[in-house]
Motif scaffolding. Sequence first.
Motif, PDB file in Angstrom:
ATOM      1  N   GLU A  29       0.934  -1.176   0.109  1.00  0.00           N
ATOM      2  CA  GLU A  29      -0.072  -0.068  -0.016  1.00  0.00           C
ATOM      3  C   GLU A  29       0.762   1.482  -0.109  1.00  0.00           C
ATOM      4  O   GLU A  29       0.594   2.305   0.607  1.00  0.00           O
ATOM      5  CB  GLU A  29      -0.646   0.219   1.071  1.00  0.00           C
ATOM      6  N   GLY A  55      -4.122   5.239  -8.244  1.00  0.00           N
ATOM      7  CA  GLY A  55      -5.204   3.923  -8.067  1.00  0.00           C
ATOM      8  C   GLY A  55      -5.244   3.995  -5.865  1.00  0.00           C
ATOM      9  O   GLY A  55      -5.813   4.044  -5.445  1.00  0.00           O
ATOM     10  N   LEU A  56      -3.668   4.869  -5.659  1.00  0.00           N
ATOM     11  CA  LEU A  56      -3.554   5.253  -4.437  1.00  0.00           C
ATOM     12  C   LEU A  56      -2.994   6.537  -3.923  1.00  0.00           C
ATOM     13  O   LEU A  56      -2.874   6.903  -4.508  1.00  0.00           O
ATOM     14  CB  LEU A  56      -2.058   4.409  -4.324  1.00  0.00           C
ATOM     15  N   PRO A  64     -11.861   4.568 -11.653  1.00  0.00           N
ATOM     16  CA  PRO A  64     -12.153   4.191 -10.542  1.00  0.00           C
ATOM     17  C   PRO A  64     -12.281   2.676 -10.540  1.00  0.00           C
ATOM     18  O   PRO A  64     -13.147   2.568 -10.912  1.00  0.00           O
ATOM     19  CB  PRO A  64     -12.576   5.257  -9.567  1.00  0.00           C
ATOM     20  N   GLY A  65     -11.638   2.148  -9.306  1.00  0.00           N
ATOM     21  CA  GLY A  65     -12.006  -0.267  -9.263  1.00  0.00           C
ATOM     22  C   GLY A  65     -11.047  -0.299 -10.463  1.00  0.00           C
ATOM     23  O   GLY A  65     -11.898  -1.482 -10.239  1.00  0.00           O
ATOM     24  N   THR A  67      -8.858  -2.644 -12.412  1.00  0.00           N
ATOM     25  CA  THR A  67      -6.822  -3.014 -11.844  1.00  0.00           C
ATOM     26  C   THR A  67      -6.748  -2.580 -13.024  1.00  0.00           C
ATOM     27  O   THR A  67      -6.291  -2.569 -14.666  1.00  0.00           O
ATOM     28  CB  THR A  67      -7.556  -5.044 -11.914  1.00  0.00           C
ATOM     29  N   ALA A 186      -7.639   2.036   3.735  1.00  0.00           N
ATOM     30  CA  ALA A 186      -8.017   2.452   1.277  1.00  0.00           C
ATOM     31  C   ALA A 186      -6.688   1.705   0.461  1.00  0.00           C
ATOM     32  O   ALA A 186      -7.254   0.990  -0.462  1.00  0.00           O
ATOM     33  CB  ALA A 186      -8.408   3.543   1.112  1.00  0.00           C
ATOM     34  N   ASN A 187      -5.573   1.671   0.524  1.00  0.00           N
ATOM     35  CA  ASN A 187      -4.748   1.624   0.126  1.00  0.00           C
ATOM     36  C   ASN A 187      -4.621   0.427  -0.254  1.00  0.00           C
ATOM     37  O   ASN A 187      -4.590  -1.079  -1.343  1.00  0.00           O
ATOM     38  CB  ASN A 187      -3.500   2.486  -0.227  1.00  0.00           C
ATOM     39  N   TYR A 190      -6.950  -1.795  -1.952  1.00  0.00           N
ATOM     40  CA  TYR A 190      -7.061  -1.305  -3.414  1.00  0.00           C
ATOM     41  C   TYR A 190      -5.625  -2.609  -3.795  1.00  0.00           C
ATOM     42  O   TYR A 190      -5.659  -3.091  -5.178  1.00  0.00           O
ATOM     43  CB  TYR A 190      -6.645  -0.077  -4.007  1.00  0.00           C
ATOM     44  N   GLU A 193      -7.331  -6.060  -3.862  1.00  0.00           N
ATOM     45  CA  GLU A 193      -7.931  -6.663  -4.433  1.00  0.00           C
ATOM     46  C   GLU A 193      -7.444  -6.877  -6.156  1.00  0.00           C
ATOM     47  O   GLU A 193      -8.300  -7.364  -6.483  1.00  0.00           O
ATOM     48  CB  GLU A 193      -9.480  -5.648  -4.290  1.00  0.00           C
ATOM     49  N   HIS A 194      -6.338  -5.054  -6.285  1.00  0.00           N
ATOM     50  CA  HIS A 194      -6.023  -5.322  -7.211  1.00  0.00           C
ATOM     51  C   HIS A 194      -5.067  -5.697  -8.164  1.00  0.00           C
ATOM     52  O   HIS A 194      -4.934  -5.944  -8.801  1.00  0.00           O
ATOM     53  CB  HIS A 194      -6.560  -3.615  -7.555  1.00  0.00           C
ATOM     54  N   ASP A 195      -4.080  -4.883  -7.221  1.00  0.00           N
ATOM     55  CA  ASP A 195      -2.625  -5.728  -7.511  1.00  0.00           C
ATOM     56  C   ASP A 195      -2.335  -6.740  -7.658  1.00  0.00           C
ATOM     57  O   ASP A 195      -1.569  -7.270  -8.074  1.00  0.00           O
ATOM     58  CB  ASP A 195      -1.716  -4.831  -6.731  1.00  0.00           C
TER      59      ASP A 195
END
Length: 273
Positions: A29, A55-56, A64-65, A67, A186-187, A190, A193-195
């Motif tokens: 993050e 995204g961070l 937004p959201g 990947t 939040a980071n 993300y 979920e995505h990285d």
Amino acid sequence: MSTLSVPGATLHYQLQGCGPLLLISQSGEGDADRTVDLVPHLTDTFTVLTYDRRGLSRSRLEEPGRTTSLVEHAEDVHRLLAAVTDEPALMLGCSLGAVIGLHVATRHPGQLSTLIAHEPVAPRLLPDAADRARHEAELVELQHLYREEGLPAAVREAARMLGIDTSGKDAEPELTPQPMSELRRANFAYFIEHDFTAIVQDTLDTAALTTAATRIVPAVGATTPATVFDLACANALADLLGTEIRTFPGGHNGNTSHPRAYAERLRALLTAS
């Protein structure tokens, strides 16, 4: 502090110090401020460039959201470096940041003179297909844990997998740990979920690393357990390149837990190149 518009996002970045340009690409993050304890020990020798991955924090996505692939992250670094220098740059990449650096080294010859790749989270480096599949499955399972039980459970499991000491006992004296703020939460969300998806879907050309013009230095933390996946990736990278692996103070997050000693080790490696 400044911003750079890139396809699909606006990147926030910071420049501090003087001397040769050193880009730090963080793990997990980590945004530009995650290096706040490390950077002051480097600015007398280097112009340090830090940034928020898209995204961070302050680096905003147009969708937004969505990947972001590791290739896209690498192109962000390519454009960021091109915006601030026309000379080959030095780079410290930690975990995910190390994989981004490996992509830059293969895709943009000559842009990086040296890359310190600290424990890259890169299953494609592992020579055994079963090992790759097992570790990719661990990342997917961690995503499921996050979705079903929430962020605290996922962060605990991620720390266990990476051998990270969350108690702060294995840290430099008088170091004040950065709090788990809402922004960091939040980071982290993300990142998981995505990285993690980007890591599993990565397309890193490992063969191209053997002919890259960049001096690539695989690195590990002194206290990282031998069973940790990212340490295995670093060892595999060293074997692939036929080069020596270097040891840094601390563990997987030694750049945040041992900033003074980590900076000394980093400076010694980079100024010797």
